[in-house]
Design an enzyme around this catalytic site. Sequence first.
Site, PDB file in Angstrom:
ATOM      1  N   SER A  60      54.094  48.137  30.872  1.00 18.68           N
ATOM      2  CA  SER A  60      54.797  46.851  30.978  1.00 18.68           C
ATOM      3  C   SER A  60      56.115  46.973  30.246  1.00 18.68           C
ATOM      4  O   SER A  60      56.278  47.842  29.380  1.00 18.68           O
ATOM      5  CB  SER A  60      53.958  45.742  30.333  1.00 18.68           C
ATOM      6  OG  SER A  60      54.655  44.509  30.368  1.00 18.68           O
ATOM      7  N   TYR A  99      48.784  42.493  23.319  1.00 24.68           N
ATOM      8  CA  TYR A  99      49.075  43.054  24.647  1.00 24.68           C
ATOM      9  C   TYR A  99      50.239  44.054  24.556  1.00 24.68           C
ATOM     10  O   TYR A  99      50.172  45.161  25.109  1.00 24.68           O
ATOM     11  CB  TYR A  99      49.414  41.909  25.600  1.00 24.68           C
ATOM     12  CG  TYR A  99      49.844  42.353  26.973  1.00 24.68           C
ATOM     13  CD1 TYR A  99      48.921  42.805  27.911  1.00 24.68           C
ATOM     14  CD2 TYR A  99      51.201  42.337  27.339  1.00 24.68           C
ATOM     15  CE1 TYR A  99      49.333  43.218  29.170  1.00 24.68           C
ATOM     16  CE2 TYR A  99      51.613  42.749  28.598  1.00 24.68           C
ATOM     17  CZ  TYR A  99      50.682  43.183  29.509  1.00 24.68           C
ATOM     18  OH  TYR A  99      51.080  43.599  30.759  1.00 24.68           O
TER      19      TYR A  99
HETATM   20  P1  NAP Z   1      45.706  40.562  37.853  1.00 27.70           P
HETATM   21  O1  NAP Z   1      46.336  39.895  39.024  1.00 27.70           O
HETATM   22  O2  NAP Z   1      45.007  39.726  36.827  1.00 27.70           O
HETATM   23  O3  NAP Z   1      44.681  41.689  38.384  1.00 27.70           O
HETATM   24  C1  NAP Z   1      43.991  42.473  37.454  1.00 27.70           C
HETATM   25  C2  NAP Z   1      43.106  43.466  38.166  1.00 27.70           C
HETATM   26  O4  NAP Z   1      42.451  44.280  37.184  1.00 27.70           O
HETATM   27  C3  NAP Z   1      42.016  42.814  38.984  1.00 27.70           C
HETATM   28  O5  NAP Z   1      41.752  43.608  40.123  1.00 27.70           O
HETATM   29  C4  NAP Z   1      40.815  42.846  38.047  1.00 27.70           C
HETATM   30  O6  NAP Z   1      39.602  42.734  38.773  1.00 27.70           O
HETATM   31  C5  NAP Z   1      41.040  44.217  37.403  1.00 27.70           C
HETATM   32  N1  NAP Z   1      40.357  44.408  36.114  1.00 27.70           N
HETATM   33  C6  NAP Z   1      40.457  43.660  34.987  1.00 27.70           C
HETATM   34  N2  NAP Z   1      39.647  44.141  34.029  1.00 27.70           N
HETATM   35  C7  NAP Z   1      39.028  45.236  34.562  1.00 27.70           C
HETATM   36  C8  NAP Z   1      38.062  46.158  34.076  1.00 27.70           C
HETATM   37  N3  NAP Z   1      37.545  46.058  32.842  1.00 27.70           N
HETATM   38  N4  NAP Z   1      37.663  47.162  34.895  1.00 27.70           N
HETATM   39  C9  NAP Z   1      38.161  47.285  36.146  1.00 27.70           C
HETATM   40  N5  NAP Z   1      39.069  46.436  36.665  1.00 27.70           N
HETATM   41  C10 NAP Z   1      39.491  45.427  35.879  1.00 27.70           C
HETATM   42  O7  NAP Z   1      46.782  41.419  37.025  1.00 27.70           O
HETATM   43  P2  NAP Z   1      48.226  42.003  37.465  1.00 27.70           P
HETATM   44  O8  NAP Z   1      49.235  40.962  37.151  1.00 27.70           O
HETATM   45  O9  NAP Z   1      48.139  42.555  38.823  1.00 27.70           O
HETATM   46  O10 NAP Z   1      48.390  43.163  36.393  1.00 27.70           O
HETATM   47  C11 NAP Z   1      47.968  44.485  36.695  1.00 27.70           C
HETATM   48  C12 NAP Z   1      48.519  45.436  35.657  1.00 27.70           C
HETATM   49  O11 NAP Z   1      49.933  45.291  35.590  1.00 27.70           O
HETATM   50  C13 NAP Z   1      48.017  45.191  34.244  1.00 27.70           C
HETATM   51  O12 NAP Z   1      47.837  46.429  33.587  1.00 27.70           O
HETATM   52  C14 NAP Z   1      49.140  44.412  33.585  1.00 27.70           C
HETATM   53  O13 NAP Z   1      49.178  44.595  32.194  1.00 27.70           O
HETATM   54  C15 NAP Z   1      50.340  45.054  34.254  1.00 27.70           C
HETATM   55  N6  NAP Z   1      51.537  44.206  34.254  1.00 27.70           N
HETATM   56  C16 NAP Z   1      51.592  43.073  35.005  1.00 27.70           C
HETATM   57  C17 NAP Z   1      52.775  42.324  35.018  1.00 27.70           C
HETATM   58  C18 NAP Z   1      52.944  41.115  35.894  1.00 27.70           C
HETATM   59  O14 NAP Z   1      54.026  40.508  35.851  1.00 27.70           O
HETATM   60  N7  NAP Z   1      51.979  40.721  36.705  1.00 27.70           N
HETATM   61  C19 NAP Z   1      53.856  42.720  34.236  1.00 27.70           C
HETATM   62  C20 NAP Z   1      53.740  43.869  33.462  1.00 27.70           C
HETATM   63  C21 NAP Z   1      52.582  44.622  33.492  1.00 27.70           C
HETATM   64  P3  NAP Z   1      38.175  42.328  38.086  1.00 27.70           P
HETATM   65  O15 NAP Z   1      38.471  41.198  37.150  1.00 27.70           O
HETATM   66  O16 NAP Z   1      37.289  41.972  39.225  1.00 27.70           O
HETATM   67  O17 NAP Z   1      37.707  43.544  37.377  1.00 27.70           O
END
Ligand code: NAP
Length: 264
Positions: A143, A157
């Site tokens: 991130s 985080y």
């Molecule tokens: P999201 O929409 O909340 O999706 C998270 C995904 O991770 C879901 O598929 C969830 O499914 C899975 N997950 C969570 N805990 C898990 C576990 N213990 N084992 C296996 N799967 C797990 O999140 P996102 O926004 O797409 O973010 C994805 C990644 O991008 C993260 O690492 C986040 O830190 C990073 N990120 C996001 C943003 C942003 O703006 N969205 C910015 C910077 C970085 P289940 O709950 O069913 O397991």
Amino acid sequence: MFALAGKSVVVTGASKGIGKGIASVFARADANVAVVARNAEQVAACAAELDLLGTGRVIGAVTDVCDPESCTALARTVTDAFGGIDVVCANAGIFPEAPLATMTPQQLDEVLDVNVKGTVYTVQSCLDGLRASSAGRIILTSSITGPLTGFPGWSHYGASKAAQLGFMRTAAVELAPHGITVNAVLPGNILTEGLVEMGEDYIASMTRSIPAGTLGRPDDIGYLAAFLATDEAAYITGQAISVDGGQVLPETPEAVLPLDAATS
Ligand code: NAP
């Protein structure tokens, strides 16, 4: 050039959000893709949807990345299904808010368990497959928060996302002799289910801080992950690359020009 057809790709956290975007780009490039998350129903639905996109196979693999045994089973499932593992996208992550003054040990553990340990367990479990590949690739979703910026309420985080980069650099050195590269994508604010939960005010304020004038899409992260997975990216390793519409660049909020400035 840049062919990904037939590669065996693992994407964790792929049932929605950025992970689904990454998985979808690989599926469209005719790779074989394993969609990984905990919720079995969402995993199955996502795999079925993405399976229609290309000539490769897309399977679901229900896994908790916090559990090393679950990760070992994941690697076995993918190897059995696709004959090996070429690319691992360790993307699963969580971002619950916890102000420093009131953060509990449980809240800290939860974020470090998924974001840091989950990354390490995922990579470790797939190492045999990656070593056997002619072009092993590991792509971490970190991130901008932590490595480059800070935001009140997300110190745990930010620490977890910076820790991923520390892990990446040593893993890149250890795995280079095996022809495996390890890189990280640093998303800015990407419109995902998880981000929507942060609320409209958060999204509006973030949008105002992005020179490109809009939040990113999950596919934007997928395109960089796909490039890093190609044979042509073999000489890029240990790098952290932002995909943020220029969000970290402005020196002041006033430096972000309104979109209509483009016409004046
Ligand atoms: P999201 O929409 O909340 O999706 C998270 C995904 O991770 C879901 O598929 C969830 O499914 C899975 N997950 C969570 N805990 C898990 C576990 N213990 N084992 C296996 N799967 C797990 O999140 P996102 O926004 O797409 O973010 C994805 C990644 O991008 C993260 O690492 C986040 O830190 C990073 N990120 C996001 C943003 C942003 O703006 N969205 C910015 C910077 C970085 P289940 O709950 O069913 O397991």
